[in-house]
Design an enzyme around this catalytic site. Structure first.
Site, PDB file in Angstrom:
ATOM      1  N   CYS A   6      -0.528   4.202   2.437  1.00 42.45           N
ATOM      2  CA  CYS A   6      -0.521   4.086   3.904  1.00 42.45           C
ATOM      3  C   CYS A   6      -0.087   2.681   4.274  1.00 42.45           C
ATOM      4  CB  CYS A   6      -1.867   4.480   4.503  1.00 42.45           C
ATOM      5  SG  CYS A   6      -3.311   3.819   3.644  1.00 42.45           S
ATOM      6  N   SER A   7      -0.967   1.889   4.856  1.00 44.14           N
ATOM      7  CA  SER A   7      -0.569   0.535   5.238  1.00 44.14           C
ATOM      8  C   SER A   7      -1.749  -0.420   5.130  1.00 44.14           C
ATOM      9  CB  SER A   7      -0.001   0.519   6.654  1.00 44.14           C
ATOM     10  OG  SER A   7      -0.949   1.046   7.561  1.00 44.14           O
ATOM     11  N   CYS A   8      -2.602  -0.236   4.111  1.00 44.38           N
ATOM     12  CA  CYS A   8      -3.742  -1.133   3.901  1.00 44.38           C
ATOM     13  C   CYS A   8      -3.229  -2.564   3.773  1.00 44.38           C
ATOM     14  CB  CYS A   8      -4.510  -0.734   2.643  1.00 44.38           C
ATOM     15  SG  CYS A   8      -5.216   0.911   2.774  1.00 44.38           S
ATOM     16  N   CYS A  26       0.888  -1.164   0.000  1.00 45.40           N
ATOM     17  CA  CYS A  26       0.000   0.000   0.000  1.00 45.40           C
ATOM     18  C   CYS A  26       0.920   1.206   0.000  1.00 45.40           C
ATOM     19  CB  CYS A  26      -0.906   0.010   1.230  1.00 45.40           C
ATOM     20  SG  CYS A  26      -1.858   1.538   1.361  1.00 45.40           S
TER      21      CYS A  26
END
Lengths: 100, 215
Positions: free
Chosen positions: B117-119, B114
């Site tokens: 962000c950090s999906c 991602c």
């Protein structure tokens, strides 16, 4: 629900725009051309939701596949390597194919 | 004498959670949580149960799904067509994630990232590892995926295409690794032990069976 503007397999180009706000179109993919891999559902528009506008119209999401050598001109990997990116319809334009 | 040159069986840094002032966002979270509880919107027990639920998610769930897909071709087909519905068959609720399972084959190797962000497919894999959230991984996985995989010890042959998935919006991806050779005799439990977190992110492949695992 509105009908999707693009179909799987169709070539699309990502708008080269730089609007302010909460935008989920990565910079590296703007202006690039790929192929619709899958038509997803309609979702709340994150560019509106981020500002609390929860009643704004939902937007169609697509998964678009791009050849990595076209994303990065100096890409060093295999020519058939690709990247899939999820993009909202208002970020996509039909690709004008130029005759070779 | 440098700090690094003596033998360690301890961490030098003390636990930091009580040290130093709270950050802006820690204070904000605390204030909002206390207000919600005070106004009766949430109870402290609901907050605790939510944390417990999040902490209870681990890559073992994903491994269960992968092992089932390896041993049941019909399930695999359903999993690739509709991830959430197939997981529900196994009693695993992946909501609110819109799960897309992507299959590694002889021709394609998938890897997820991602960049924004950090999906991450948290219902199946739990919390993402810190490297997954690092700006280095996020920037390089889309720029030079073969080099990044190489640093994980994963060399993808030239005739296999890399397919990177950038989780930019609503979908959450999980990689269905290839079933390792020599596992024909293994049952689902033994197969699940070969499925690592990193193999479901796509930075590695599933483990090879060992003599001990056969025993």
């Amino acid at each position: 629900m509105t009908a999707p503007a693009f179909a799987p397999g169709e070539r699309v180009t990502v708008r080269h725009a730089n609007p302010p706000g909460h935008v989920r179109t990565p910079f590296y993919i703007r202006g690039k051309t790929g192929e619709v891999e899958r038509v997803c559902d309609e979702f709340g528009n994150p560019e509106e939701l981020a500002f609390g506008r929860r009643d704004s119209a939902s937007v169609r999401l697509y998964r678009v596949r791009f050849p990595l050598p076209e994303v990065w001109s100096d890409y060093s990997g295999n020519g058939s390597d690709t990247i899939d990116v999820e993009l909202y319809e208002h970020w996509l334009e039909p690709t004008e194919e130029t005759a070779v | 004498m440098s700090e690094a040159s003596h033998t360690h069986d301890h961490d030098h840094a003390p636990p930091t959670d009580e040290a130093g002032p709270l950050s802006y966002y820690q204070r904000l979270e605390l204030a909002v949580r206390e207000l919600l509880i005070e106004k009766g919107v949430l109870t402290a027990d609901e907050v605790r149960a939510g944390i417990e639920d999040m902490d209870g998610r681990s890559p073992e769930r994903g491994a269960l799904v992968v092992a089932r897909a390896w041993s049941d071709p019909d399930f695999k087909e359903r999993l690739l067509a509709d991830g959430p519905a197939a997981c529900a068959e196994l009693g695993i609720d992946v909501s609110p994630a819109r799960l897309a399972v992507v299959e590694n084959t002889d021709d394609v190797h998938n890897v997820i990232v991602c960049t924004l962000c950090s999906c991450y497919p948290r219902p199946l894999l739990g919390l993402p590892p810190s490297w997954y959230k690092s700006s280095s991984y996020r920037a390089r996985a889309v720029r030079e995926p073969r080099a990044v995989l190489g640093e994980f010890g994963t060399v993808i042959p030239e005739d296999v295409a890399i397919r990177v998935h950038d989780s930019t919006a609503e979908l959450r991806y999980m990689v269905l690794p290839q079933r390792p050779p020599g596992t024909e005799e293994l049952d689902s439990d033994a197969l699940a032990e070969l499925v690592t977190r990193d193999s479901m992110i796509g930075v590695t492949t599933a483990l090879a069976p060992t003599a001990e695992r056969h025993a």
